[in-house]
Design a protein around this motif. Structure first.
Motif, short mmCIF file in Angstrom:
data_model
loop_
_atom_site.label_atom_id
_atom_site.label_comp_id
_atom_site.label_asym_id
_atom_site.label_seq_id
_atom_site.Cartn_x
_atom_site.Cartn_y
_atom_site.Cartn_z
N GLU A 1 -24.43 -12.21 -21.13
CA GLU A 1 -23.68 -13.29 -21.79
C GLU A 1 -22.71 -13.96 -20.82
O GLU A 1 -22.17 -15.03 -21.11
N THR A 2 -22.49 -13.37 -19.65
CA THR A 2 -21.56 -13.94 -18.68
C THR A 2 -22.33 -14.58 -17.52
O THR A 2 -23.45 -14.17 -17.19
N ALA A 3 -21.70 -15.57 -16.89
CA ALA A 3 -22.30 -16.21 -15.72
C ALA A 3 -22.48 -15.20 -14.59
O ALA A 3 -23.49 -15.21 -13.87
N ALA A 4 -21.51 -14.30 -14.45
CA ALA A 4 -21.60 -13.28 -13.40
C ALA A 4 -22.77 -12.34 -13.65
O ALA A 4 -23.48 -11.93 -12.72
N GLY A 5 -23.00 -11.98 -14.92
CA GLY A 5 -24.12 -11.12 -15.27
C GLY A 5 -25.45 -11.78 -15.00
O GLY A 5 -26.39 -11.15 -14.49
N GLN A 6 -25.56 -13.06 -15.34
CA GLN A 6 -26.79 -13.80 -15.08
C GLN A 6 -27.08 -13.89 -13.58
O GLN A 6 -28.22 -13.70 -13.14
N LYS A 7 -26.04 -14.19 -12.82
CA LYS A 7 -26.20 -14.27 -11.36
C LYS A 7 -26.63 -12.92 -10.80
O LYS A 7 -27.48 -12.85 -9.89
N TYR A 8 -26.06 -11.85 -11.35
CA TYR A 8 -26.40 -10.51 -10.88
C TYR A 8 -27.87 -10.20 -11.12
O TYR A 8 -28.55 -9.61 -10.27
N LEU A 9 -28.41 -10.60 -12.30
CA LEU A 9 -29.82 -10.36 -12.60
C LEU A 9 -30.72 -11.07 -11.59
O LEU A 9 -31.73 -10.51 -11.14
N THR A 10 -30.35 -12.29 -11.24
CA THR A 10 -31.14 -13.06 -10.28
C THR A 10 -31.11 -12.40 -8.91
O THR A 10 -32.15 -12.28 -8.23
N THR A 11 -29.93 -11.95 -8.49
CA THR A 11 -29.80 -11.28 -7.20
C THR A 11 -30.55 -9.95 -7.20
O THR A 11 -31.24 -9.60 -6.23
N LEU A 12 -30.43 -9.20 -8.31
CA LEU A 12 -31.11 -7.92 -8.41
C LEU A 12 -32.63 -8.11 -8.39
O LEU A 12 -33.36 -7.29 -7.80
N ASN A 13 -33.10 -9.17 -8.99
CA ASN A 13 -34.53 -9.46 -8.96
C ASN A 13 -35.01 -9.61 -7.52
O ASN A 13 -36.05 -9.06 -7.13
N GLN A 14 -34.26 -10.35 -6.71
CA GLN A 14 -34.63 -10.54 -5.32
C GLN A 14 -34.61 -9.21 -4.55
O GLN A 14 -35.51 -8.93 -3.74
N THR A 15 -33.60 -8.38 -4.83
CA THR A 15 -33.52 -7.07 -4.19
C THR A 15 -34.74 -6.23 -4.54
O THR A 15 -35.34 -5.58 -3.65
N MET A 16 -35.12 -6.23 -5.81
CA MET A 16 -36.24 -5.41 -6.24
C MET A 16 -37.57 -5.95 -5.72
O MET A 16 -38.49 -5.18 -5.42
N ILE A 17 -37.68 -7.26 -5.60
CA ILE A 17 -38.89 -7.84 -4.99
C ILE A 17 -39.01 -7.38 -3.54
O ILE A 17 -40.09 -6.96 -3.10
N GLU A 18 -37.92 -7.44 -2.81
CA GLU A 18 -37.93 -7.05 -1.40
C GLU A 18 -38.28 -5.57 -1.24
O GLU A 18 -38.91 -5.18 -0.25
N GLN A 19 -37.89 -4.75 -2.23
CA GLN A 19 -38.17 -3.30 -2.15
C GLN A 19 -39.43 -2.91 -2.94
O GLN A 19 -39.74 -1.73 -3.06
N ASN A 20 -40.12 -3.93 -3.49
CA ASN A 20 -41.35 -3.71 -4.26
C ASN A 20 -41.12 -2.78 -5.45
O ASN A 20 -41.91 -1.89 -5.75
N LEU A 21 -40.02 -3.01 -6.16
CA LEU A 21 -39.65 -2.17 -7.30
C LEU A 21 -39.87 -2.90 -8.62
O LEU A 21 -39.68 -4.12 -8.70
N SER A 22 -40.21 -2.16 -9.65
CA SER A 22 -40.43 -2.74 -10.98
C SER A 22 -40.05 -1.74 -12.05
O SER A 22 -40.30 -0.54 -11.91
#
Length: 476
Positions: free
Chosen positions: A432-453
């Protein structure tokens, strides 16, 4: 703490003034008059809530309304619907109107049955009217029925109100207890048809994949760490699975409750057929194999639990999940000879390597994360439905030992890392927060780079959405 709990139905609601109530009454009258003009030969169903006190709407009051409104809609599904209007956001309380064909007496009887038998029905005020009837509104008295009972003492509600027998606090506490009994103590699941259940399962699969942004998972914004699939792959897969959802429900309906432990033997061949349908739809891509297993068992358990009843509870359904899965650990993980582990699955490898029981352990234990994490998070988190679902996904990701995540990381240590990521997300305020949404986007990139799901958490989200739709916690 107890006082806060007693007022949860009214939490985050805004008090209304007398002028607002009177203005809304004029609005409602105008709407009903216009519907009578536009549809002079049809029946109008007007639905609102009986909520005592100055707070008439809140997130949880809306949950009450939408749960009941869903039941009313399905009761009218066979009628010729002329118009539907719903406004759950009105500060004076959610309201809805339904215009349909039929006889006024028949529809009044249906709505009286709803008010008297639906677990939250006492909080509803349903009027049936038609301009062509001798009496514009059809009452319970016209049907020769007794008055509605008081929320507090079960005497005539109108007499109690007129004489002021009960304090506002007592009436609000009684209303809140109805909410708790339905949504908190043991989630109530009305009895639905095979079509409704299959539709709910299909919708759950679709709602999970279109939710965004999801770390490491396929969504409309990103393929996550899955390079061989897209949102469209998941859509095709979900649609191909609908016959399986119907089959799982029917198997549960046809099995005696005493023979629940034998149901898995029937479900598994149906599940294999469903996997084949999935692979044909996706050109060989595994999109929903985990969901085929867990959702199939959950649907069958619901079919078992609802036999001969108007409603069941989540506790009863999960009891049958455990019964259906009672021997699965012994048969699938413990007893097989080590020489049979030639083409082992991720689950069997993790059991042998880490002594983790994976998804089999989850169903054998009765899908605890569904009842203890998924549904409470969906129920209690603030904000839009999309953000509540994102919060639910993350809460689930931090609550389970996700075999998909462990498989990709090639280490059990990733479970603690995931928990740390989840903790940081909720420290930022969640989706519900802008910071939380930004964190999800950043975490997605981290998990893509580490091939995590977090495929296991995604499957649990599907289960949560499915039960949410059956209960009305997440309505269509």
């Amino acid at each position: 703490m107890e006082g806060k709990k007693m007022l949860e139905l009214f939490a985050d609601g805004q008090a209304v003034t007398l002028d607002q109530v009177l203005t809304n009454r004029e609005w409602r009258s105008a709407v009903q008059q216009q519907l009578a003009i536009d549809f002079p030969d049809q029946v109008v169903l007007a639905v609102k809530l009986n909520i005592a006190g100055p707070i008439k709407n809140s997130p949880k009051i809306q949950q009450v309304f939408m749960a009941g409104w869903q039941v009313i809609q399905r009761a009218c599904a066979d009628a010729a619907i002329k118009k539907v209007y719903v406004d759950e956001q009105r500060i004076t309380g959610p309201e809805a109107f339904l215009v349909l064909d039929g006889q006024i007496k028949k529809w009044k009887q249906k709505l009286v049955h709803f008010e008297d038998n639906f677990a939250l029905g006492r909080l509803f005020d349903c009027d049936v009217m038609t301009d062509s009837a001798e009496s514009y509104q059809f009452s319970r008295r016209d049907l020769g029925l007794s008055p509605r009972p008081c929320l507090v003492c079960d005497d005539d509600a109108k007499v109690c109100a007129k004489k002021g027998r009960h304090s506002l606090a007592a009436v609000q506490a009684a209303s809140n207890q109805l909410y708790r009994n339905y949504f908190v103590t043991d989630l109530i699941l009305p009895k639905w048809s095979q079509d409704f259940v299959a539709d709910a399962a299909l919708a759950a699969c679709l709602q999970e994949v279109v939710l965004a942004p999801k770390p490491g998972l396929v969504d409309p914004l990103s393929a996550g760490a899955h390079h061989d699939m897209t949102v469209m792959t998941f859509v095709d897969s979900a649609v191909a699975l609908r016959p399986y959802f119907e089959r799982a429900f029917q198997l549960g309906q046809d099995c005696s409750q005493a023979e629940a432990m034998d149901l898995l033997k029937l479900l598994r061949p149906a599940g294999v057929e469903a996997e084949q349908a999935m692979y044909l739809a996706t050109n060989g891509v595994n999109t929903h194999k985990g969901a085929i297993f867990t959702l199939g068992i959950l649907i069958a358990a619901y079919g078992l639990a609802i036999q001969g009843k108007e409603a069941t509870t989540l506790h009863k359904v999960l009891h049958f999940v455990r019964k259906i899965s009672a021997n699965i650990l012994e048969n699938d993980l413990v007893s097989p000879n080590p020489s049979d582990w030639k083409a082992e699955t991720a689950g069997s490898y993790q059991y042998r390597t880490y002594q983790l029981t994976g998804v089999r352990g989850e169903v054998a234990a009765g899908l605890k994360a569904l009842a203890q994490v998924g549904l409470p998070t969906l129920r209690d988190r603030p904000g839009s439905m999309t953000n509540r679902l994102l919060d639910t996904l993350m809460a689930l990701a931090g609550a389970i030992q996700d075999s998909t995540l462990i498989k990709r990381a090639k280490t059990k240590a990733i479970v603690q890392q995931m928990q740390d990521w989840v903790d940081e997300f909720f420290t930022l305020g969640g989706a519900e927060t802008a910071a939380g949404q930004k964190y999800l986007t950043t975490l997605n990139q981290t998990m893509i780079e580490q091939n995590l799901s977090i495929g296991g958490a995604a499957d649990y989200l599907i289960l949560t959405i499915f039960i949410g739709r059956l209960s009305g916690l997440l309505s269509s």
